[in-house]
Design a protein around this motif. Sequence first.
Motif, PDB file in Angstrom:
ATOM      1  N   VAL A 146      -3.717  -1.165  13.899  1.00 34.09           N
ATOM      2  CA  VAL A 146      -2.223  -0.968  13.708  1.00 34.09           C
ATOM      3  C   VAL A 146      -2.401   0.022  12.288  1.00 34.09           C
ATOM      4  O   VAL A 146      -3.639  -0.434  11.311  1.00 34.09           O
ATOM      5  N   THR A 147      -1.947   0.932  12.060  1.00 33.25           N
ATOM      6  CA  THR A 147      -1.796   1.708  10.690  1.00 33.25           C
ATOM      7  C   THR A 147      -0.186   1.117   9.829  1.00 33.25           C
ATOM      8  O   THR A 147       0.709   1.103  10.637  1.00 33.25           O
ATOM      9  N   VAL A 148      -0.655   0.495   9.020  1.00 32.99           N
ATOM     10  CA  VAL A 148       1.127   0.249   7.890  1.00 32.99           C
ATOM     11  C   VAL A 148       1.190   1.580   7.036  1.00 32.99           C
ATOM     12  O   VAL A 148       0.362   1.790   6.128  1.00 32.99           O
ATOM     13  N   PRO A 149       2.172   1.885   7.532  1.00 37.68           N
ATOM     14  CA  PRO A 149       3.295   3.614   6.771  1.00 37.68           C
ATOM     15  C   PRO A 149       3.044   3.087   5.339  1.00 37.68           C
ATOM     16  O   PRO A 149       3.627   2.031   5.051  1.00 37.68           O
ATOM     17  N   ALA A 150       2.677   4.258   4.577  1.00 33.39           N
ATOM     18  CA  ALA A 150       3.392   3.756   3.125  1.00 33.39           C
ATOM     19  C   ALA A 150       5.420   3.549   2.694  1.00 33.39           C
ATOM     20  O   ALA A 150       5.711   3.712   3.957  1.00 33.39           O
ATOM     21  N   GLY A 151       5.351   2.850   1.604  1.00 29.55           N
ATOM     22  CA  GLY A 151       6.429   2.625   1.983  1.00 29.55           C
ATOM     23  C   GLY A 151       7.251   1.284   3.720  1.00 29.55           C
ATOM     24  O   GLY A 151       8.102   1.017   2.899  1.00 29.55           O
ATOM     25  N   PHE A 152       6.165   0.574   3.678  1.00 27.27           N
ATOM     26  CA  PHE A 152       6.456  -0.482   4.451  1.00 27.27           C
ATOM     27  C   PHE A 152       7.429  -1.135   4.214  1.00 27.27           C
ATOM     28  O   PHE A 152       8.069  -1.737   2.557  1.00 27.27           O
ATOM     29  N   ASP A 153       8.594  -2.047   5.064  1.00 33.73           N
ATOM     30  CA  ASP A 153       8.885  -3.048   4.781  1.00 33.73           C
ATOM     31  C   ASP A 153       8.464  -4.512   4.400  1.00 33.73           C
ATOM     32  O   ASP A 153       7.259  -5.152   4.930  1.00 33.73           O
TER      33      ASP A 153
ATOM     34  N   HIS B 172      -2.348   1.670   4.888  1.00 32.46           N
ATOM     35  CA  HIS B 172      -3.535   0.953   5.895  1.00 32.46           C
ATOM     36  C   HIS B 172      -3.548   0.589   7.301  1.00 32.46           C
ATOM     37  O   HIS B 172      -2.731   0.591   7.759  1.00 32.46           O
ATOM     38  N   THR B 173      -4.849   0.802   7.592  1.00 33.18           N
ATOM     39  CA  THR B 173      -5.379   0.437   8.433  1.00 33.18           C
ATOM     40  C   THR B 173      -5.822  -0.863   9.061  1.00 33.18           C
ATOM     41  O   THR B 173      -6.600  -1.549   8.064  1.00 33.18           O
ATOM     42  N   GLY B 174      -5.412  -1.762   9.732  1.00 32.47           N
ATOM     43  CA  GLY B 174      -5.970  -2.893  10.161  1.00 32.47           C
ATOM     44  C   GLY B 174      -6.155  -3.281  11.542  1.00 32.47           C
ATOM     45  O   GLY B 174      -5.289  -2.906  12.172  1.00 32.47           O
ATOM     46  N   THR B 175      -6.144  -4.368  12.108  1.00 36.46           N
ATOM     47  CA  THR B 175      -6.055  -5.992  13.347  1.00 36.46           C
ATOM     48  C   THR B 175      -4.456  -6.465  13.408  1.00 36.46           C
ATOM     49  O   THR B 175      -4.491  -7.365  12.042  1.00 36.46           O
ATOM     50  N   LEU B 176      -3.987  -6.356  14.237  1.00 40.38           N
ATOM     51  CA  LEU B 176      -2.868  -7.147  14.297  1.00 40.38           C
ATOM     52  C   LEU B 176      -3.005  -9.087  14.553  1.00 40.38           C
ATOM     53  O   LEU B 176      -3.663  -9.028  16.332  1.00 40.38           O
ATOM     54  N   ARG B 177      -2.912  -9.165  13.977  1.00 38.55           N
ATOM     55  CA  ARG B 177      -2.915 -11.109  14.075  1.00 38.55           C
ATOM     56  C   ARG B 177      -1.550 -11.282  14.553  1.00 38.55           C
ATOM     57  O   ARG B 177      -1.795 -12.809  15.565  1.00 38.55           O
ATOM     58  N   HIS B 178      -0.798 -11.209  14.386  1.00 42.56           N
ATOM     59  CA  HIS B 178       0.431 -11.734  14.695  1.00 42.56           C
ATOM     60  C   HIS B 178       1.569 -10.641  14.769  1.00 42.56           C
ATOM     61  O   HIS B 178       1.665  -9.785  13.819  1.00 42.56           O
TER      62      HIS B 178
END
Length: 200
Positions: free
Chosen positions: A141-148, A164-170
Amino acid sequence: MTDPSASLSFFARVWLAWLCFWRCLVSGDFARAVLPASKAYDAGKLAELPSGQPPPPPVAVKPPEPAPAPPPEREHASALALLSMLQREGRLVDFLQENVAAFSDAEVGAACRIVHEGCRKVVGQYLTLQPVLPQSEGDRVTVPAGFDAQRIRLSGNVTGQPPHTGTLRHHGWVVSEVKFPTVSPAMDSRVLAPADVELA
């Protein structure tokens, strides 16, 4: 009502106006004494002022006292009601208060099945839950700028600025609807489960 200035000649009134004008400019006390009479005259209530006496000071109005805070059992009545329902349907409080170290894994597993079934029923009845992110666990998944930051927590090697790009753990959970019943003030919300006495 007789005009108080009727016995004064025109020139006497001019002199009085001139005198009052300058005294109001140089004396704050004099101006404060004249102001109530001026307002009373404009309102047609000059005769209501006591003769030769300054008007009484305004009565201070005491602000209303704030309502006392409700006791903790009333302030948190909804949370206690939910815990009571979890106990009634899933025996959650009994399970949490039990020392499970003395039981085998099979016994704990059997108890967990009962707790899970009852608690799942209560949550499904009163709360509507949705995942924070729609992707499946393990997806990239990609976490965009200004995320909550309340909805998405970053872990691992967090460096630099988003995205950021990472693996969704939960995928997380968020409550989209709450359907708690109204808690009656007559009920003691501290009683999560009544004592059960069986009579012979």
